[in-house]
Write an enzyme that holds these catalytic residues in place. Structure first.
Site, PDB file in Angstrom:
ATOM      1  N   THR A  42       0.810  -0.986  -0.011  1.00  0.00           N
ATOM      2  CA  THR A  42      -0.122  -0.046   0.150  1.00  0.00           C
ATOM      3  C   THR A  42       0.822   1.282  -0.246  1.00  0.00           C
ATOM      4  O   THR A  42       1.897   1.447   0.528  1.00  0.00           O
ATOM      5  CB  THR A  42      -0.994  -0.016   1.301  1.00  0.00           C
ATOM      6  OG1 THR A  42      -1.518  -1.254   1.380  1.00  0.00           O
ATOM      7  CG2 THR A  42      -1.818   1.162   1.402  1.00  0.00           C
ATOM      8  N   GLY A  72     -11.144  -4.698  -0.739  1.00  0.00           N
ATOM      9  CA  GLY A  72     -10.066  -4.339   0.148  1.00  0.00           C
ATOM     10  C   GLY A  72     -10.271  -3.238   1.026  1.00  0.00           C
ATOM     11  O   GLY A  72     -11.434  -2.600   1.074  1.00  0.00           O
ATOM     12  N   ASP A  73      -9.681  -2.865   2.013  1.00  0.00           N
ATOM     13  CA  ASP A  73     -10.129  -1.775   3.018  1.00  0.00           C
ATOM     14  C   ASP A  73      -9.755  -0.499   2.600  1.00  0.00           C
ATOM     15  O   ASP A  73     -10.193   0.598   2.746  1.00  0.00           O
ATOM     16  CB  ASP A  73      -8.915  -1.985   4.214  1.00  0.00           C
ATOM     17  CG  ASP A  73      -7.516  -1.823   4.037  1.00  0.00           C
ATOM     18  OD1 ASP A  73      -6.831  -0.811   4.153  1.00  0.00           O
ATOM     19  OD2 ASP A  73      -6.962  -2.945   3.433  1.00  0.00           O
TER      20      ASP A  73
END
Length: 160
Positions: A42, A72-73
């Site tokens: 990330t 995803g987050d």
């Protein structure tokens, strides 16, 4: 296409558990898989302007061979990314645990409701609220305090 079409040499190397770790990525495991399959990771950015307004952005490297349809987050505001008038937060790590914990939003909530300073809120959230997973984050407060939990690259830049 047959599934074998999608298996590339690069993909095979990601799953070769016997390979030595590269790019200083730990051989530690996440979700039962070696951490090295999560690279590239990330990229997060948090900023505060001269008037104390905070912003955050998160771009994921993705999860190799993720389940079809998995979200995803990173794109979920409050989970992997959050900004408000108190702070900006960008997370990295196990997306499912980050989502269950609403990790980024919790940093701001702890600052607001408990009166914690930024680093105290970050430490509290990672130690007490993270739902059985691994995560790191970067954060900035509206006063310019910076908190960072990963051994990543931190740059501070100013543009006129």
């Amino acid at each position: 296409m047959d599934n074998s079409f999608f298996i590339t040499e690069e993909n095979l190397h990601m799953f070769d558990y016997r390979m030595p770790s590269t790019n200083n990525v730990s051989m530690e495991k996440m979700n039962g898989l070696p951490m090295k399959i999560y690279a590239p990771e990330t990229v997060g950015c948090v900023v505060v302007d001269s008037q104390g307004r905070c912003a955050a952005a998160t771009s994921t490297g993705g999860l190799t061979n993720k389940m079809s349809g998995r979200i995803g987050d990173s794109p979920l505001i409050g989970a992997g990314t959050y900004a408000c008038n108190m702070c900006g937060v960008s997370c990295t790590g196990e997306g499912e645990a980050i989502i269950r914990s609403t990790l980024a939003r919790d940093v701001a909530a702890i600052m607001e409701y408990k009166g914690y300073k930024l680093q105290e809120a970050v430490d509290f959230v990672l130690n007490k609220r993270l739902d059985e997973g691994k995560a790191g984050l970067i954060a900035v407060s509206n006063h310019g305090e910076v908190a960072m939990t990963e051994n990543g690259i931190m740059e501070v830049k100013i543009w006129d």
